[in-house]
Design an enzyme around this catalytic site. Structure first.
Site, PDB file in Angstrom:
ATOM      1  CD  GLU A 239     -14.349   6.294  -3.807  1.00 14.91           C
ATOM      2  OE1 GLU A 239     -13.318   6.075  -3.465  1.00 14.91           O
ATOM      3  OE2 GLU A 239     -14.588   7.464  -4.125  1.00 14.91           O
TER       4      GLU A 239
ATOM      5  CD1 TRP B   1     -11.024   3.100  -3.479  1.00 15.95           C
ATOM      6  CD2 TRP B   1      -9.931   2.926  -2.123  1.00 15.95           C
ATOM      7  NE1 TRP B   1     -11.405   4.403  -2.477  1.00 15.95           N
ATOM      8  CE2 TRP B   1     -10.652   3.490  -1.156  1.00 15.95           C
ATOM      9  CE3 TRP B   1      -8.355   3.182  -0.848  1.00 15.95           C
ATOM     10  CZ2 TRP B   1     -10.661   4.937  -0.613  1.00 15.95           C
ATOM     11  CZ3 TRP B   1      -8.288   3.503   0.402  1.00 15.95           C
ATOM     12  CH2 TRP B   1      -9.286   4.586   0.053  1.00 15.95           C
TER      13      TRP B   1
ATOM     14  CE1 TYR C  14     -12.584   8.567   4.126  1.00 16.67           C
ATOM     15  CE2 TYR C  14     -11.450   7.124   2.838  1.00 16.67           C
ATOM     16  CZ  TYR C  14     -11.475   8.024   3.502  1.00 16.67           C
ATOM     17  OH  TYR C  14     -10.571   9.010   2.764  1.00 16.67           O
TER      18      TYR C  14
ATOM     19  CB  CYS D 214      -8.029  12.205   2.468  1.00 18.88           C
ATOM     20  SG  CYS D 214      -6.467  11.675   2.586  1.00 18.88           S
TER      21      CYS D 214
ATOM     22  NE  ARG E 126      -6.733  11.964   7.545  1.00 21.13           N
ATOM     23  CZ  ARG E 126      -4.951  12.104   6.204  1.00 21.13           C
ATOM     24  NH1 ARG E 126      -4.505  13.187   6.062  1.00 21.13           N
ATOM     25  NH2 ARG E 126      -5.078  10.899   5.418  1.00 21.13           N
TER      26      ARG E 126
ATOM     27  CG  ASP F  87      -4.508  13.578  -5.056  1.00 25.53           C
ATOM     28  OD1 ASP F  87      -4.017  14.729  -5.836  1.00 25.53           O
ATOM     29  OD2 ASP F  87      -4.344  12.752  -5.467  1.00 25.53           O
TER      30      ASP F  87
END
Length: 318
Positions: A62, A84, A148, A200, A220, A223
């Site tokens: 990733e 994803w 991203y 995130c 921000r 999980d």
């Protein structure tokens, strides 16, 4: 004891004990606290959790996907990385072109209903194969938008130009290490509507002192059970690679959070993890013949001495 992992476990306990019950975008519900920070000394070892198995291969592939500036799940699927898939799959099943079985709330339903899971698995596998084999389909439904990699490598300006933030920050670290502007931002308000999932982990900053490179991430939304273990390892790996390119040692990874939450359907899994003992951190080895962060491939990485407890499965909130 793995101090960083203990900080993570303490965070889990704090949320279970003190978290506010909140509703959320996914409809799952969370237990949440606001504003928290953890620190990991990268000199002590590589911070991959040992109280449950975290697949390093998925973390690394990733990160390489981000570094390449890629935003399509095809690269991930080609490297057997499925983390994803759900966001792209959701886009497909909600499209006018999808005419298969009802996949509403597939994340939760596939855990609770074995018969539905069989149907879901068939649909997901067909979707993945189509992304891998059909260029037109992949361009439309494998694409996650300006997530991203796009922001790191190809930030769009008002002058219709682009900025390669990652290259720029590496150049800045090398040429002006004392700068307070070693920053990469993934949060581009104009592009938020065009993202499958707004970032995130929104902004990270590097800091050079005593020949060591440290990194602080502001996240921000976190999980804590499923996402945060990946985020810790990913940014630790990124710090190692950039330190290598800039001829620096590694310092700390500092993880700063906004909304820090455990999903309501992850609570029992977290309790299971908290009953486990912490084991020794692994050691990261990588191909130091590669000079640039942009040259690395998955085969260049190796973890030595990783002996975690077994995986604990939990649904992803999409």
């Amino acid at each position: 004891m793995h101090k960083g992992e203990q900080a993570y476990l303490d965070l889990c306990r704090s949320i279970l004990d003190n978290g506010t019950k909140k509703e959320d975008r996914t409809g799952t519900g969370t237990y949440s606290i606001f504003a928290h920070q953890m620190r990991f000394d990268l000199q002590e070892g590589f911070p991959l959790l040992t109280t449950k198995k975290v697949p390093f291969r998925l973390v690394a592939s990733e990160l390489l996907w981000f570094i390449k500036g890629d935003t399509n799940i095809r690269y991930l699927l080609a490297n057997n990385n499925n983390i994803w898939n759900e966001w792209a799959f959701k886009k497909w099943i909600e499209s006018s072109e999808y005419n298969g079985p009802d996949m509403t709330d597939f994340g939760n339903r596939s855990l609770k209903d074995p018969e539905f899971k069989k149907v879901y698995d068939v649909q997901m596998e067909a979707f993945k194969q189509k992304v891998l084999q059909d260029n037109t389909f992949a361009e439309k439904y494998g694409e996650l938008g300006s997530v991203y990699g796009k922001q790191w490598r190809d930030w769009k300006t008002t002058q219709n130009e682009t900025i390669d933030q990652l290259k720029d920050v590496i150049h800045s670290i090398r040429t002006n290490p004392d700068s307070r502007r070693h920053i990469v931002s993934a949060w581009n308000p104009e592009d938020i509507p065009n993202m499958a999932l707004p970032p995130c982990h929104t902004l990270f900053q590097f800091y050079v002192a005593d020949g060591k490179l440290s990194c602080q991430l502001y996240q921000r939304s976190a999980d804590v059970f499923l996402g945060v273990p990946f985020n810790i390892a990913s940014y630790a790996l990124l710090t190692h690679l950039i330190a290598h390119e800039c001829n620096l040692d590694v310092g700390e990874f500092v993880h700063t959070f906004g909304d820090t939450h455990i999903y309501a359907n992850h609570v029992e899994q977290v309790k299971t993890q908290l009953q486990r003992d912490v084991r020794e951190m692994p050691v990261l080895k990588f191909n130091k013949d590669k000079e640039s962060i942009f040259d690395f491939e998955l085969s260049d990485f190796e973890l030595i001495g990783y002996d975690p407890h077994p995986t604990i499965k939990a649904p992803i909130a999409v």
